[in-house]
Structure formats: C-alpha cells, structure tokens
Design a protein around this motif. Structure first.
Motif, PDB file in Angstrom:
ATOM      1  N   GLU A 131       0.814  -1.217   0.000  1.00  0.00           N
ATOM      2  CA  GLU A 131       0.000   0.000   0.000  1.00  0.00           C
ATOM      3  C   GLU A 131       0.848   1.269   0.000  1.00  0.00           C
ATOM      4  O   GLU A 131       0.556   2.215  -0.729  1.00  0.00           O
ATOM      5  CB  GLU A 131      -0.951  -0.002   1.201  1.00  0.00           C
ATOM      6  CG  GLU A 131      -1.949   1.124   1.164  1.00  0.00           C
ATOM      7  CD  GLU A 131      -2.951   1.039   2.296  1.00  0.00           C
ATOM      8  OE1 GLU A 131      -3.329   2.105   2.803  1.00  0.00           O
ATOM      9  OE2 GLU A 131      -3.345  -0.075   2.669  1.00  0.00           O
ATOM     10  N   GLY A 132       1.901   1.284   0.807  1.00  0.00           N
ATOM     11  CA  GLY A 132       2.759   2.467   0.863  1.00  0.00           C
ATOM     12  C   GLY A 132       3.465   2.732  -0.454  1.00  0.00           C
ATOM     13  O   GLY A 132       3.649   3.886  -0.850  1.00  0.00           O
ATOM     14  N   SER A 191       0.730   4.053  -2.860  1.00  0.00           N
ATOM     15  CA  SER A 191       0.323   5.389  -2.452  1.00  0.00           C
ATOM     16  C   SER A 191       1.371   6.430  -2.833  1.00  0.00           C
ATOM     17  O   SER A 191       1.038   7.506  -3.337  1.00  0.00           O
ATOM     18  CB  SER A 191       0.073   5.418  -0.953  1.00  0.00           C
ATOM     19  OG  SER A 191      -0.285   6.709  -0.535  1.00  0.00           O
ATOM     20  N   GLU A 232       1.215   7.059  -6.523  1.00  0.00           N
ATOM     21  CA  GLU A 232       0.037   7.859  -6.839  1.00  0.00           C
ATOM     22  C   GLU A 232       0.247   9.335  -6.499  1.00  0.00           C
ATOM     23  O   GLU A 232      -0.309  10.208  -7.154  1.00  0.00           O
ATOM     24  CB  GLU A 232      -1.190   7.335  -6.089  1.00  0.00           C
ATOM     25  CG  GLU A 232      -1.775   6.089  -6.690  1.00  0.00           C
ATOM     26  CD  GLU A 232      -2.391   6.345  -8.048  1.00  0.00           C
ATOM     27  OE1 GLU A 232      -3.271   7.204  -8.199  1.00  0.00           O
ATOM     28  OE2 GLU A 232      -1.960   5.660  -8.990  1.00  0.00           O
ATOM     29  N   GLN A 233       1.054   9.592  -5.477  1.00  0.00           N
ATOM     30  CA  GLN A 233       1.340  10.966  -5.070  1.00  0.00           C
ATOM     31  C   GLN A 233       2.532  11.549  -5.831  1.00  0.00           C
ATOM     32  O   GLN A 233       2.980  12.648  -5.537  1.00  0.00           O
ATOM     33  CB  GLN A 233       1.616  11.021  -3.555  1.00  0.00           C
ATOM     34  CG  GLN A 233       0.458  10.569  -2.702  1.00  0.00           C
ATOM     35  CD  GLN A 233      -0.787  11.395  -2.933  1.00  0.00           C
ATOM     36  OE1 GLN A 233      -0.743  12.605  -3.044  1.00  0.00           O
ATOM     37  NE2 GLN A 233      -1.923  10.721  -3.021  1.00  0.00           N
ATOM     38  N   ASP A 266       8.855   0.586   2.027  1.00  0.00           N
ATOM     39  CA  ASP A 266       7.892   0.129   1.029  1.00  0.00           C
ATOM     40  C   ASP A 266       8.593  -0.521  -0.165  1.00  0.00           C
ATOM     41  O   ASP A 266       8.098  -1.501  -0.717  1.00  0.00           O
ATOM     42  CB  ASP A 266       7.005   1.293   0.579  1.00  0.00           C
ATOM     43  CG  ASP A 266       6.164   1.831   1.720  1.00  0.00           C
ATOM     44  OD1 ASP A 266       5.627   1.018   2.502  1.00  0.00           O
ATOM     45  OD2 ASP A 266       6.048   3.064   1.842  1.00  0.00           O
TER      46      ASP A 266
END
Length: 171
Positions: free
Chosen positions: A82-83, A86, A89-90, A98
C-alpha cells in the motif's frame, strides 16, 4: 481508464451517437463501426476471462496502477504494498520500507508477475524490474498511453495477451 473496456465501449457508443446526430446520412456507418469496435473489445475481454479462469487470484505487483482495470477484470490479486502504491500515486518515491516490502514479495516469489509501466522508469522501478528478472518472475510492460504506431484495440489486445503469456510462463 484506457484499460476499462466497459468505459471504452461507452465512449465509442457516445461518439457514434453524436456523430450520427451531426451527420445523419452516415449514422448507420457510425453505429456499425461502434458495434465492430465492441466485438473487438469482446475478444480482449475473453482473454481477461481466460486469465481469471486459468490463474484465479494469481498475485501480481505493479510499479504503477496503470493497468488496474485489466488486473481486476482478469481476477488477479494486486499485492503491491500500500505504501509503495500510495507514494507512486502521489508522484513521489516510495519510502525505503515500502521498496523493501515490494522487493521481498518478488524475491520470495510470492507473485506470478510484475506489471511494469514502461513510460515511468526510475531507479526504484529499475530495481523492481531487476529483482523480478533475478527471481525469474515475468515482467509485463504496460503503458499509460497508446504506443506509437498502434491503435487502441491492438494495444489492449497485446497487453492482455502478454499478461496471459507471462502468467502461463510462471505456472
């Protein structure tokens, strides 16, 4: 959204409808072309369903969620930490923890394929690709935009076919 076949069909239908309104003399051609487009996309969807049947829930990781809709339609499990996802995505680099989690999944061969965005190559994505190659895990290149010299249907068909072949290779 390019990998969401239902959205592509809806866009084609809308375009055909609007063209038919603006050019009623050729309305039947627009409708016919949209129907042919849909049938071609049904072939891509058939490949996705075959992946779902042959490799139900197979685990993959992705350097970016570009082909998310393809993975979902194919019934695959995206194990990208997830990290990691994420951060991507950012538009930032994933934290070392991660990256390590992603590499651990690959090195431990807990995934059947790595989905690699060929249009966004960084030191981290190179590291992920190299880890997959070292572990003997297939890397499936995807793109976020239409490749030069290709059309939408060929692009989608080729991507689904390459994913299927990669999963078959890793059986």
């Amino acid at each position: 959204m390019f990998y969401d076949l239902d959205t592509a069909k809806a866009v084609a239908a809308t375009v055909a409808d609007r063209l038919a309104q603006d050019d009623p003399a050729h309305a039947a051609d627009y409708k016919s072309n949209a129907e042919a487009f849909d049938r071609s996309l049904d072939g891509v969807a058939q490949t996705e369903r075959a992946i779902r049947t042959t490799h139900p829930g197979a685990a993959v990781v992705a350097t970016e969620p570009v082909a998310h809709y393809l993975l979902v339609a194919a019934g695959l499990t995206d194990k990208t930490p997830e990290g990691f996802a994420s951060a991507v995505e950012q538009d930032t680099d994933p934290a070392p923890v991660d990256v390590a989690a992603m590499l651990d999944l690959i090195k431990a061969r807990q995934v059947a394929a790595v989905v690699f965005n060929e249009q966004t190559i960084t030191e981290v994505t190179k590291q992920v690709q190299q880890a997959a190659q070292d572990a003997g895990i297939p890397v499936v290149g995807v793109t976020e935009t239409l490749p030069a010299g290709s059309d939408y249907l060929t692009w989608q068909r080729d991507t689904a076919d390459r994913l299927s072949a990669a999963l078959q290779q890793n059986r």
